[in-house]
Design an enzyme around this catalytic site. Structure first.
Site, PDB file in Angstrom:
ATOM      1  N   HIS A   1       2.803 -11.445  -1.964  1.00 45.32           N
ATOM      2  CA  HIS A   1       3.328 -11.398  -3.337  1.00 45.32           C
ATOM      3  C   HIS A   1       4.528 -12.341  -3.484  1.00 45.32           C
ATOM      4  O   HIS A   1       5.626 -11.949  -3.856  1.00 45.32           O
ATOM      5  CB  HIS A   1       3.725  -9.970  -3.715  1.00 45.32           C
ATOM      6  CG  HIS A   1       3.623  -9.713  -5.189  1.00 45.32           C
ATOM      7  ND1 HIS A   1       3.155  -8.525  -5.703  1.00 45.32           N
ATOM      8  CD2 HIS A   1       3.921 -10.481  -6.264  1.00 45.32           C
ATOM      9  CE1 HIS A   1       3.178  -8.574  -7.028  1.00 45.32           C
ATOM     10  NE2 HIS A   1       3.643  -9.756  -7.386  1.00 45.32           N
TER      11      HIS A   1
ATOM     12  N   GLU B   1      -0.109  -2.322  -2.512  1.00 45.62           N
ATOM     13  CA  GLU B   1       0.951  -3.097  -1.869  1.00 45.62           C
ATOM     14  C   GLU B   1       2.074  -2.171  -1.405  1.00 45.62           C
ATOM     15  O   GLU B   1       2.388  -1.189  -2.091  1.00 45.62           O
ATOM     16  CB  GLU B   1       1.503  -4.147  -2.839  1.00 45.62           C
ATOM     17  CG  GLU B   1       0.476  -5.220  -3.208  1.00 45.62           C
ATOM     18  CD  GLU B   1       1.054  -6.327  -4.088  1.00 45.62           C
ATOM     19  OE1 GLU B   1       2.230  -6.229  -4.476  1.00 45.62           O
ATOM     20  OE2 GLU B   1       0.336  -7.284  -4.376  1.00 45.62           O
TER      21      GLU B   1
END
Length: 528
Positions: free
Chosen positions: A280, A262
């Site tokens: 997220h 990420e």
């Protein structure tokens, strides 16, 4: 008296700054700085309040000459170098339960989005296509939800799913039968869950045991047409294997809020039909952001002004009077708990902490909390001295506190016993010179060892030549032995070997050790 000074370096609810001020701190809110700018500024602050954007590296900690506490508004602390912060004497706190409801609700929302193909239907409708006949969804009512991880967030998801008239099957090695009954779920092994579940949602931390728990092999074992949701941690699913399973139809749909890397820029899953994702967002609700901001401000201010310690990841909760006597015992207790946690598998319905001699005269609560933290930390990345007793209760574990004031072979002793399917198993330790933790008994075998760093645990038949064989194997793999600790029940019977080594032992080497003649069990261990 000079007020403690706090820097809020990430965007946070403004009420956090108000709480700091009301509790006696000076606070600056300066967000969006580069690492170089933060390094130049951080030396003047006693506290640093962050979310996920600020990366607290060794370079920042080296510059933070006055820093006493870092507070993470949220659960994950991957952006903080906790070992280095500990070496600098900086307390690291988080707010482990502030996001629970929000994350659970996001998982349910993702499940509905998959079931009714809402994102793609929305896109095509807004493009003027009116694809009424192009989407055929499925109901969740009457379907089976497979829950991988039945802790705090998982239990909330289970309750929500039951409200939708779903049947819930849960896989969690630490879920006791009693807790499963209380939750109203069917406790199952992973293969059973994979074969039954119409939807699978993950709620487990990322550990060596859970990494790629939905591997290519396990995805193939799943019920054909399963739909998968992950709002927990990236790395729990083999993303390349998931793409192939989506392409083949083995998996009918997948929804991810987290990715192995990420920010996710080029995932193999992007563009795959029946795949949806969010960046997220599990903790991204107004209520959760307010909750974690207020909690972290209260915790940090309490520590800086009053010395109170709450939800610290690298420091126990102690009063100033108790600390000097209890700290070595808690170090011993945490190591014993970690040892038991690493060497036992499956649900543990009962754990007993037995103190003898001098240890029995002390406040047992911090010792018990240290045992539970060490034990549960092998399964969860949010465990600390404060929340370990709560998590043990949540998992249905009975915790027993037993004291014996008389002394036995040692003037002070801490014993940790767990009830397993194989019966009661226990380890025991003492303090040398009232300060140095030592293991003195392991599952009924007398053995003296320091539990530290990387270690190897071996159970073998007591026979000539074995020590040479294990030493040769490690040497051939460039693994240097630090200490050698031996014990046995009787001559020629079962023996136990604890080795401290200078580097982690790869899984392949562990497998080689298992194949040595006379070996019954091998396990690589890790201690702080």
């Amino acid at each position: 008296m000079t007020k403690p000074k706090v820097l809020i370096s990430d965007k946070m609810d403004p009420n956090a700054a108000r709480i700091f001020t009301e509790m006696g701190c000076d606070v600056d809110v300066i967000t969006g700085e580069t690492p170089e700018q933060l390094i130049a500024r951080i030396g003047q602050y006693d506290g640093l309040a962050i979310r996920s954007s600020t990366k607290v590296t060794p370079a920042i900690l080296d510059a933070a000459t006055n820093l006493k506490v870092i507070g993470r508004a949220g659960i994950g602390v991957d952006n903080v170098d906790i070992p280095y912060a500990s070496s600098k004497g900086v307390v690291v706190m988080n707010t482990p339960f502030g996001n629970s409801i929000t994350t659970a609700e996001h998982a349910i929302a993702m499940m509905f989005a998959l079931a009714r193909q809402i994102p793609e239907a929305n896109t095509q409708t807004q493009a003027g296509l009116w694809p009424k006949n192009g989407f055929m969804g499925v109901e969740v009512t009457g379907k089976t939800l497979g829950l991988i991880g039945a802790g705090n967030i998982g239990s909330i998801v289970a309750a929500r799913a039951q409200g939708l008239r779903m049947k819930v099957v849960a896989y969690d090695p630490f879920l006791t039968p009693e807790r499963a009954i209380e939750m109203g779920v069917e406790k199952a092994d992973l293969d059973t869950l994979l074969g039954k579940a119409d939807f699978i949602t993950l709620h487990t931390p990322l550990t060596n045991e859970t990494r790629n728990i939905l591997s290519r092999e396990n995805l193939a074992k799943a019920k054909k047409g399963v739909r998968i949701i992950n709002c927990a941690r990236g790395g729990l699913i083999d993303e390349a294997a998931l793409k192939d399973a989506l392409d083949s139809g083995q998996v009918a749909g997948a929804a991810l809020d987290v990715f192995e890397t990420e920010p996710a820029k080029d995932s193999p899953l992007f563009g795959t039909p029946n795949f949806i994702c969010t960046p997220h967002l599990g903790a991204s609700t107004t209520e959760a952001q307010v909750n974690v901001a207020l909690q972290v401000a209260e915790q940090m201010a309490d520590y800086l002004v009053n010395g109170g310690v709450t939800n610290a990841l690298n420091m126990p909760s102690l009063s100033a009077e108790e600390a000097p006597k209890l700290r070595p015992y808690m170090a011993l207790a945490e190591k014993l708990g970690s040892l038991v946690g690493q060497l036992t598998t499956g649900a543990i319905p009962r754990i007993s902490i037995h103190t003898e001699g001098a240890a029995a005269e002390l406040n047992s609560k911090p010792i018990i909390a240290a045992v539970l933290a060490g034990f549960l930390r092998t399964q969860s990345d949010t465990v600390n001295m404060v929340n370990a007793p709560f998590l043990a209760k949540e998992r249905g574990m009975e915790v027993r506190d037993v004291k014996t004031e008389k002394t036995g072979d040692y003037h002070t002793l801490v014993r940790v016993s767990v009830k397993t399917t194989d019966g009661e198993r226990s380890v025991a330790g003492t303090l040398f010179s009232n300060a140095e933790p030592r293991l003195v008994e392991l599952f009924g075998i007398k053995v003296e060892a320091e539990l530290t760093g990387d270690m190897v645990y071996v159970v073998n038949e007591d026979a000539p030549g074995f020590i040479g064989r294990i030493g040769t194997l490690l040497g051939e793999n460039a693994i240097n032995i630090g200490t050698f600790n031996l014990g046995r029940r009787n001559a020629g019977g079962e023996a136990v070997l604890l080795l401290s080594v200078d580097s982690p032992v790869p899984a392949a080497v562990v497998d080689q050790a298992r194949s040595l003649p006379g070996v019954k069990r091998v396990k690589a261990l890790k201690f702080a």
